[in-house]
Write an enzyme that holds these catalytic residues in place. Structure first.
Site, PDB file in Angstrom:
ATOM      1  N   THR A  16       0.824  -1.209   0.000  1.00  0.00           N
ATOM      2  CA  THR A  16       0.000   0.000   0.000  1.00  0.00           C
ATOM      3  C   THR A  16       0.856   1.255   0.000  1.00  0.00           C
ATOM      4  O   THR A  16       0.606   2.196  -0.760  1.00  0.00           O
ATOM      5  CB  THR A  16      -0.927   0.003   1.224  1.00  0.00           C
ATOM      6  OG1 THR A  16      -1.605  -1.243   1.318  1.00  0.00           O
ATOM      7  CG2 THR A  16      -1.954   1.118   1.116  1.00  0.00           C
ATOM      8  N   LYS A  79     -17.817   2.914   5.674  1.00  0.00           N
ATOM      9  CA  LYS A  79     -17.512   3.004   7.100  1.00  0.00           C
ATOM     10  C   LYS A  79     -17.953   4.366   7.625  1.00  0.00           C
ATOM     11  O   LYS A  79     -17.507   5.398   7.129  1.00  0.00           O
ATOM     12  CB  LYS A  79     -16.009   2.804   7.324  1.00  0.00           C
ATOM     13  CG  LYS A  79     -15.577   3.010   8.769  1.00  0.00           C
ATOM     14  CD  LYS A  79     -14.077   2.867   8.914  1.00  0.00           C
ATOM     15  CE  LYS A  79     -13.623   3.224  10.319  1.00  0.00           C
ATOM     16  NZ  LYS A  79     -12.166   3.143  10.478  1.00  0.00           N
ATOM     17  N   ILE A 344      -3.220   3.820   7.053  1.00  0.00           N
ATOM     18  CA  ILE A 344      -3.226   4.288   5.670  1.00  0.00           C
ATOM     19  C   ILE A 344      -3.241   5.811   5.625  1.00  0.00           C
ATOM     20  O   ILE A 344      -2.628   6.432   4.746  1.00  0.00           O
ATOM     21  CB  ILE A 344      -4.417   3.669   4.910  1.00  0.00           C
ATOM     22  CG1 ILE A 344      -4.142   2.168   4.691  1.00  0.00           C
ATOM     23  CG2 ILE A 344      -4.649   4.366   3.576  1.00  0.00           C
ATOM     24  CD1 ILE A 344      -5.282   1.406   4.062  1.00  0.00           C
TER      25      ILE A 344
END
Length: 504
Positions: A16, A79, A344
């Site tokens: 990522t 979310k 993230i």
């Protein structure tokens, strides 16, 4: 390299962090910039960070990504917040919901009126006044403008590996060159000590002007070659291990993450289209590895899709995220427990900060000092927020949680708690990540009581205070009632009525 020649960026590691860095550089670096990413298929990634916060929209939109394409490619879901189950006491739960809680009146934020109402015995839990929490509990949501204001904020759950693949296609389509291979040596310039090249085990030499370290916990460049140093925060956050395993879909397809307190740590639950991501974070001083795996497997909503995968870590941060001609991004920069889904975001934040001062070469000392100071501030304030969750617990009689209540707090956190206890004051310092509303929800949810409040809140007559609370609650209920179910919003977003692998 001359001052006018394009910079050659070399990214060490994929995952990522690597592909977010590559995609951002491919999108924003000047024409002619050379971007090379080196990774090895033989080296795995941690890949358990599957929950985000609303700032992810800024990154995806900056790249021009379509939300439907993104959710389809990453098997994502929506979310609206994070539920903390059992963090105060067993059987009690609260939510850190995105967006606002209540509405202010005059000079005062809502939480000051809530404190007054609490003293009068007329306040309901914060959930009653939070649109996102009410929608999340009803397993509903809305992507467009709301009836009474702007769109409700939301983030995503997604498969981090699939997100990396999605960004890889984006980056390679814009000229990023991927080189397969393991890094055998980091070559440095004799005088400056800057990194000159990555030497691969097959003999290939990848030269560059600036290097981005995305090699994970190893920090092969920032630590292995440049010895940036590491500040260990285990005294505040002593959990040092995790086990992770996905399982088949089961239970409610919730538009929120769940973090459930366990005997020596906590368990995450992240629902995706095709599976549920699960993991148990724990402190090895208080729980054996086998016991952690057994506890995780005993608390799944569906059949496990593999064996629990162990992960070892030390919470903390590099003393310098940018040293010489090298920037650490992701786990190479440090580690924070994922209870507030910041992993993230910290990748995104580092990339954004770097792009704001994009160097032609190694960058100047003043720029590096500024970057490192900003990074330090951000990491420390996130650390404080995480520590609050642990230390403000009432799980008496459990050794790990008893230990957490007794630790010495960072001065910055202690000051925040004292200000809240004194008169309900919450101050968001500079651009720290978590807002006053976020701190309010955790203070209230964890039972940290304010002894006083701002006296201006007392000027509102009690009948008007009651009206403020009742109208807020009524408006939120009316807003949530017509919202679509979570799964139906996903179906409409990804463009199909019968997507495979979606929960029933």
């Amino acid at each position: 390299m001359t001052e006018s020649s394009p910079t050659r960026y070399v990214i060490a590691g994929g995952g990522t962090a690597g592909w977010m860095s590559a995609a951002a550089l491919a999108r924003f670096a000047p024409p002619g910039t050379s971007i090379t990413l080196v990774e090895s298929d033989a080296i795995g990634t941690v890949g358990v960070g599957e929950a985000t916060i609303p700032q992810i929209h800024l990154f995806n939109r900056a790249l021009g990504l379509d939300e439907g394409d993104f959710l389809r490619a990453t098997k994502g879901s929506f979310k609206l917040g994070i539920e903390f189950d059992g963090w105060l006491r067993e059987g009690e739960a609260y939510m850190h919901a995105f967006g606002s809680v209540g509405r202010g009146h005059g000079l005062m934020p809502f939480h000051q009126y809530w404190l007054r109402a609490q003293a009068l015995g007329i306040a309901k839990p914060t959930a009653a006044y939070a649109l996102n929490e009410q929608a999340a509990r009803a397993i509903r949501m809305h992507r467009g403008p709301t009836q009474n204001g702007p769109p409700m904020p939301y983030a995503f759950h997604f498969d981090a590996g699939l997100y990396a693949d999605f960004l890889r296609a984006f980056a390679e389509g814009r000229g990023v060159r991927r080189v397969e291979g393991k890094i055998a040596n980091v070559a440095q310039h004799g005088e400056s000590g800057d990194i000159a090249a990555l030497e691969l085990d097959g003999g290939e030499r990848i030269e560059g002007d600036f290097f981005i370290d995305c090699t994970g916990f190893r920090g092969l460049l920032i630590e292995g070659a440049l010895a940036a140093g590491f500040d260990d925060w285990s005294e505040y956050l002593p959990c040092d291990r995790a086990v992770a395993v996905p399982c088949e879909n089961g239970g409610e397809f919730t538009p929120y993450t769940r973090a459930t307190a366990r005997a020596a740590g906590w368990q995450w639950r992240i629902p995706l289209q095709h599976r549920i991501g699960n993991g148990l974070v724990y402190c090895s001083r208080f729980m054996e590895d086998d016991a952690a795996s057994e506890m995780l497997l005993a608390n799944l909503d569906g059949k496990p899709l593999g064996d629990p995968r162990p992960i070892r870590f030390t919470t903390g941060t590099r003393r310098a995220h940018w040293k010489g001609n090298c920037l650490a991004v992701g786990l190479s920069a440090g580690f924070m427990e994922p209870m507030e889904s910041t992993s993230i975001h910290l990748i995104q934040s580092a990339i954004s900060r770097f792009l704001s001062v994009l160097p032609n070469g190694r960058g100047g000392a003043a720029t590096r000092d500024w970057f490192n100071a900003q990074s330090r501030f951000e990491w420390e304030r996130i650390r404080d927020f995480l520590v609050l969750h642990y230390t403000a617990n009432a799980r008496e009689g459990q050794p790990f949680w008893d230990h957490m209540r007794a630790i010495e707090l960072p001065d910055t956190l202690q000051a925040k708690i004292e200000a809240w206890r004194a008169n309900g004051h919450i101050h968001r310092e500079h651009e720290e990540l978590f807002t006053e509303v976020a701190w309010f929800q955790v203070f209230a949810g964890q039972g940290v009581e304010a002894q006083g409040r701002n006296p201006i809140a007392d000027a509102l007559p009690e009948p008007q205070l009651r009206q403020l609370l009742e109208q807020t609650e009524t408006a939120i209920a009316a807003e949530v009632r017509p919202m679509a179910h979570h799964i139906d919003v996903i179906k409409s977003t990804i463009g199909t009525r019968t997507p495979q692998e979606l929960p029933a």
